[in-house]
Design a protein around this motif. Structure first.
Motif, short mmCIF file in Angstrom:
data_model
loop_
_atom_site.label_atom_id
_atom_site.label_comp_id
_atom_site.label_asym_id
_atom_site.label_seq_id
_atom_site.Cartn_x
_atom_site.Cartn_y
_atom_site.Cartn_z
N ASN A 1 2.27 1.62 -3.50
CA ASN A 1 1.22 2.14 -4.38
C ASN A 1 1.00 3.63 -4.17
O ASN A 1 0.78 4.39 -5.12
N SER A 2 1.04 4.05 -2.92
CA SER A 2 0.89 5.46 -2.60
C SER A 2 2.04 6.28 -3.17
O SER A 2 1.85 7.39 -3.67
N LEU B 1 6.34 -4.38 -7.24
CA LEU B 1 5.76 -3.65 -8.36
C LEU B 1 6.08 -4.36 -9.67
O LEU B 1 7.12 -5.00 -9.81
N LYS C 1 3.48 -0.29 -12.59
CA LYS C 1 2.07 -0.59 -12.35
C LYS C 1 1.81 -0.95 -10.90
O LYS C 1 2.63 -1.60 -10.27
N LYS C 2 0.66 -0.55 -10.41
CA LYS C 2 0.28 -0.88 -9.04
C LYS C 2 -0.08 -2.35 -8.90
O LYS C 2 -0.47 -3.00 -9.86
N GLN C 3 0.05 -2.85 -7.68
CA GLN C 3 -0.44 -4.19 -7.37
C GLN C 3 -1.96 -4.12 -7.33
O GLN C 3 -2.54 -3.30 -6.63
N SER C 4 -2.61 -4.96 -8.11
CA SER C 4 -4.08 -5.00 -8.10
C SER C 4 -4.58 -5.96 -7.04
O SER C 4 -3.83 -6.80 -6.53
N GLU D 1 0.83 -1.20 0.00
CA GLU D 1 0.00 0.00 0.00
C GLU D 1 0.86 1.25 0.00
O GLU D 1 0.55 2.24 -0.66
#
Length: 243
Positions: A95-96, A136, A148-151, A92
């Motif tokens: 991603n931030s 990532l 790309k973000k982790q989905s 998280e």
């Protein structure tokens, strides 16, 4: 504060088990925020302006209660559950970080050197790869490097039982179900909720900060009781080891 400082100095140097390492980091955060609160308190006594400093102190104390609850959680949740929670929070955070490229550009500009925008973006992506390798996905489309973000689906595919880190409320509920922690966890959570009012703005008030505008200049909280509750939680954190 002195107990936390003493505890930190007594810990062995070198590589530590993950939960123990995070526990020390959380204790350091609590110490830092308490120290900052102490400095603000000194200014209150010096200037007599409680209302001017109270909001800042409330935000610092909120962080202390959050960190104490989380430290207790990772110590009692078991290593598998604690490690997953730490992994989720790292993801998280990564991603931030992806949404902070503008700050990175400003940091590069602060060096007073002229860099091409595309070059700065490339450095940013390489920095992210270096710090969060494995968290990532890097995709080369032959034109640019995209991070790309982790989905949520990726997390599920990787075996995570949850796709979002645990909330402070759920942390408290977990701890309250442990008989010997019920009382201290309940008080920690209630003070966390109280000081959370300081973080969220409302046109009708900022928690009980407005109470400090009254002529007596006092909030309707008994601050020594809040610090005593925090101290009780910190004592348990320092005396417990992860399972």
């Amino acid at each position: 504060m002195k107990k936390i400082q003493k505890y930190g100095k007594e810990q062995p140097q070198g590589k530590q088990e993950r939960v123990e390492k995070v526990k020390l980091l959380l204790l350091y955060r609590i110490y830092s925020n308490l120290y900052s609160s102490l400095l603000l308190t000194a200014q209150v006594l010096k200037t007599g302006r409680i209302s001017f400093f109270q909001l800042s102190m409330g935000l610092l104390l909120r962080c202390c209660f959050t960190d104490c609850l989380f430290a207790l959680y990772i110590l009692r949740a078991g290593k598998k559950r604690a490690y997953e929670e730490l992994d989720l929070r790292t993801i998280e955070y990564a991603n931030s970080m992806l949404e902070r490229k503008e700050v990175y550009r400003d940091q590069m500009k602060s060096t007073r050197k002229i860099f091409d925008g595309a070059f700065i973006d490339h450095l940013w992506e390489l920095t992210m790869e270096d710090k969060f390798l494995g968290l990532l996905t890097l995709e080369d489309n032959l034109e640019e490097l995209t991070v790309k973000k982790q989905s949520k689906q990726q997390l599920k595919d990787e075996g995570f039982s949850r796709v979002k880190s645990i909330t402070t409320k759920d942390v408290a509920n977990f701890l309250i179900r442990i008989p010997e922690l019920e009382k201290v966890a309940t008080r920690l959570y209630h003070y966390y909720k109280y000081f959370s009012q300081y973080e969220h703005f409302s046109e009708n008030g900022q928690g009980d900060v407005l109470a400090a505008l009254e002529k007596d200049g006092n909030d309707n909280i008994h601050l020594p009781s809040a610090i005593k509750s925090l101290s009780a939680g910190v004592e348990i954190v320092m005396n417990k080891r992860g399972k």
